[in-house]
Design a protein around this motif. Structure first.
Motif, PDB file in Angstrom:
ATOM      1  N   SER A 277      11.670  71.762  -6.195  1.00 46.94           N
ATOM      2  CA  SER A 277      10.596  72.672  -5.796  1.00 46.94           C
ATOM      3  C   SER A 277       9.686  73.033  -6.958  1.00 46.94           C
ATOM      4  N   GLY A 278      10.119  72.766  -8.178  1.00 48.08           N
ATOM      5  CA  GLY A 278       9.313  73.093  -9.346  1.00 48.08           C
ATOM      6  C   GLY A 278       8.575  71.912  -9.944  1.00 48.08           C
ATOM      7  N   VAL A 279       8.661  70.749  -9.316  1.00 52.33           N
ATOM      8  CA  VAL A 279       7.990  69.544  -9.810  1.00 52.33           C
ATOM      9  C   VAL A 279       6.829  69.205  -8.873  1.00 52.33           C
ATOM     10  N   ASP A 280       5.676  68.936  -9.447  1.00 54.32           N
ATOM     11  CA  ASP A 280       4.489  68.665  -8.639  1.00 54.32           C
ATOM     12  C   ASP A 280       4.704  67.467  -7.719  1.00 54.32           C
TER      13      ASP A 280
ATOM     14  N   THR B  52       2.470  79.304  -8.116  1.00 58.63           N
ATOM     15  CA  THR B  52       2.661  79.298  -9.570  1.00 58.63           C
ATOM     16  C   THR B  52       4.130  79.521  -9.926  1.00 58.63           C
ATOM     17  N   ASN B  53       4.834  80.243  -9.063  1.00 58.75           N
ATOM     18  CA  ASN B  53       6.272  80.466  -9.247  1.00 58.75           C
ATOM     19  C   ASN B  53       7.006  79.971  -8.006  1.00 58.75           C
TER      20      ASN B  53
ATOM     21  N   LYS C  10       6.936  70.490  -5.058  1.00 60.31           N
ATOM     22  CA  LYS C  10       6.427  71.848  -5.274  1.00 60.31           C
ATOM     23  C   LYS C  10       5.449  72.252  -4.184  1.00 60.31           C
ATOM     24  N   PRO C  11       5.678  73.393  -3.533  1.00 61.34           N
ATOM     25  CA  PRO C  11       4.750  73.855  -2.494  1.00 61.34           C
ATOM     26  C   PRO C  11       3.349  74.070  -3.056  1.00 61.34           C
ATOM     27  N   LYS C  12       2.344  73.784  -2.250  1.00 60.60           N
ATOM     28  CA  LYS C  12       0.953  73.927  -2.681  1.00 60.60           C
ATOM     29  C   LYS C  12       0.620  75.387  -2.989  1.00 60.60           C
ATOM     30  N   ASN C  13      -0.268  75.574  -3.942  1.00 61.56           N
ATOM     31  CA  ASN C  13      -0.819  76.893  -4.284  1.00 61.56           C
ATOM     32  C   ASN C  13       0.255  77.891  -4.706  1.00 61.56           C
TER      33      ASN C  13
ATOM     34  N   THR D  78      18.401  79.554  -3.166  1.00 58.30           N
ATOM     35  CA  THR D  78      17.977  80.925  -2.872  1.00 58.30           C
ATOM     36  C   THR D  78      17.459  81.003  -1.431  1.00 58.30           C
ATOM     37  N   PRO D  79      17.394  82.208  -0.842  1.00 56.97           N
ATOM     38  CA  PRO D  79      16.921  82.356   0.543  1.00 56.97           C
ATOM     39  C   PRO D  79      15.470  81.912   0.738  1.00 56.97           C
ATOM     40  N   ASP D  80      14.682  81.881  -0.341  1.00 58.53           N
ATOM     41  CA  ASP D  80      13.259  81.585  -0.239  1.00 58.53           C
ATOM     42  C   ASP D  80      12.920  80.132  -0.554  1.00 58.53           C
TER      43      ASP D  80
END
Length: 416
Positions: free
Chosen positions: A191-194, A382-383, A377-380, A389-391
């Motif tokens: 989720s943290g990789v473009d 920054t974190n 990584k989800p669009k738009n 995690t639940p999110d």
């Protein structure tokens, strides 16, 4: 010569159309698994869906491996090497927190606690990607020189207490034999990789993981008279503090990283009673075998010595969860051009080692293996929401690159 060169030579230039056609299926499969997650060693419906798909493609399918694992075998039109592609299929005891139309609402009891069940790490994406790869390769098996083994593995997150599972049990039950696998490949959505990027690390990429349990024995007494007893909670606090000095003052961190974390402490029943015992459970992460041996030795000595110094007793037990995820240097060098072919030269990036663990490492102890990260990584954002995690959330537009990467690797490995 790359697979795309081979395709052109044989006049089959419709591969890109096949990728376009399969992308919507991969997303649909991923959403289905996401909405219907199952915990480790309990992936019964997931396994059935996978097996039905592989059988429809005409593959030789084996089920019930390591409880709920599924293996599909695709034989090319000529003999050659055998490549294995692996996806993990289990979910986590996490209650999902988002507004997705395919959000998981499954609930269960895990180790005595009521919890939701969610694909909070991305294994649903891995499963869907590999199903898509199986569909693409089955349509092009006349171009395959050798055999492809599709491994859908349960319990990567670890089997329930008292059960075997995961890659260890898959190996034990012969998944790397009949035919013998020459090399194995795996991927993990991040989720943290473009989206569009692939990250990799030659050699030690992820850590060996040990679970440790420390049992502290004191002497029970009234909370108003602590001098008449031995406080196991105080001893536990001193042990936790002491363990961190092994990392900060005794470990050669310029060599490789190491981490000690205590995640659970259990002790006592009432506010005014100093209890008789305490239990600490935590994890040790290492990337270097010599450092691992030293740290485990010092943890044992420090645990016992600190407890004794405060009038109590303590013991520590280690349980291995994963080995070092070690990417074979030769295999990485051989297959990097394949990844760059599909992702682009500037989108395949080398990264530093990480202290997370992955049971893909046990395959790599037996045969050469290469494990890499896929951008999601989800669009738009920054974190981006973290794994486990639940999110947790990913951008599904990144999945098709995983299909392309596995496909390119397969043809290049088998045909070159």
């Amino acid at each position: 010569m790359s697979f795309f060169g081979i395709i052109n030579i044989y006049g089959q230039n419709n591969l890109e159309k096949q990728f376009i056609d399969v992308e919507s299926k991969v997303i649909e499969w991923r959403q289905h698994f996401h909405q219907n997650p199952e915990l480790s060693n309990r992936e019964f419906k997931t396994a059935n869906t996978i097996a039905e798909h592989l059988e429809a493609l005409g593959l030789e399918v084996s089920t019930g491996i390591a409880h709920t694992g599924v293996v599909g075998l695709l034989k090319g039109n000529s003999s050659g090497k055998t490549i294995a592609l692996r996806a993990d299929i289990d979910a986590l005891p996490v209650t999902e927190r988002n507004d997705l139309s395919y959000k998981s609402t499954i609930e269960t009891e895990f180790l005595g606690t009521k919890t939701g069940v969610a694909h909070a790490c991305g294994h649903d994406a891995h499963t869907a990607i590999l199903m898509g790869v199986a569909e693409i390769l089955s349509k092009n098996k006349d171009q395959i020189k050798g055999t492809v083994k599709f491994i859908f593995q349960p319990a990567e997150e670890g089997p329930p207490p008292g059960e075997e599972g995961g890659s260890k049990l898959m190996i034990k039950e012969g998944v790397l034999e009949n035919p013998k696998v020459d090399a194995i490949f795996g991927l993990h959505i991040r989720s943290g990789v473009d989206v569009g990027q692939i990250h990799y690390k030659p050699g030690g990429a992820m850590a060996a993981v040990e679970r440790f349990t420390i049992n502290v024995k004191g002497k029970q007494t009234h909370g108003s008279e602590p001098w008449l007893g031995v406080d196991p909670i105080l001893i536990s606090a001193k042990i936790i503090d002491g363990l961190q000095t092994i990392i900060s003052r005794e470990s050669e961190l310029i060599n490789e990283a190491a981490v000690i974390s205590v995640g659970k402490i259990t002790s006592g029943v009432r506010f005014n009673i100093i209890p008789e015992s305490a239990e600490l459970i935590g994890t040790l992460r290492t990337l270097d075998p010599k450092m691992k041996t030293h740290i485990m030795k010092r943890m044992k000595a420090m645990t016992e010595t600190i407890a004794k110094a405060y009038g109590g007793e303590a013991s520590i037990v280690f349980e291995n969860f994963t080995a070092v995820t070690y990417n074979n240097h030769n295999l990485v060098s051989q297959m990097l051009p394949s990844l760059k072919q599909v992702a682009g030269q500037n989108n395949v990036l080398q990264i530093k080692a990480e202290t997370i663990g992955e049971d893909f490492s046990y395959y790599q102890e037996k045969i050469p293996g290469f494990y890499f990260y896929l951008g999601g990584k989800p669009k738009n954002t920054t974190n981006p929401p973290l794994h486990h995690t639940p999110d947790f959330l990913i951008d599904e537009s990144g999945l098709i690159l995983g299909v392309k990467a596995f496909t390119q690797i397969t043809f290049d490995f088998l045909n070159n």
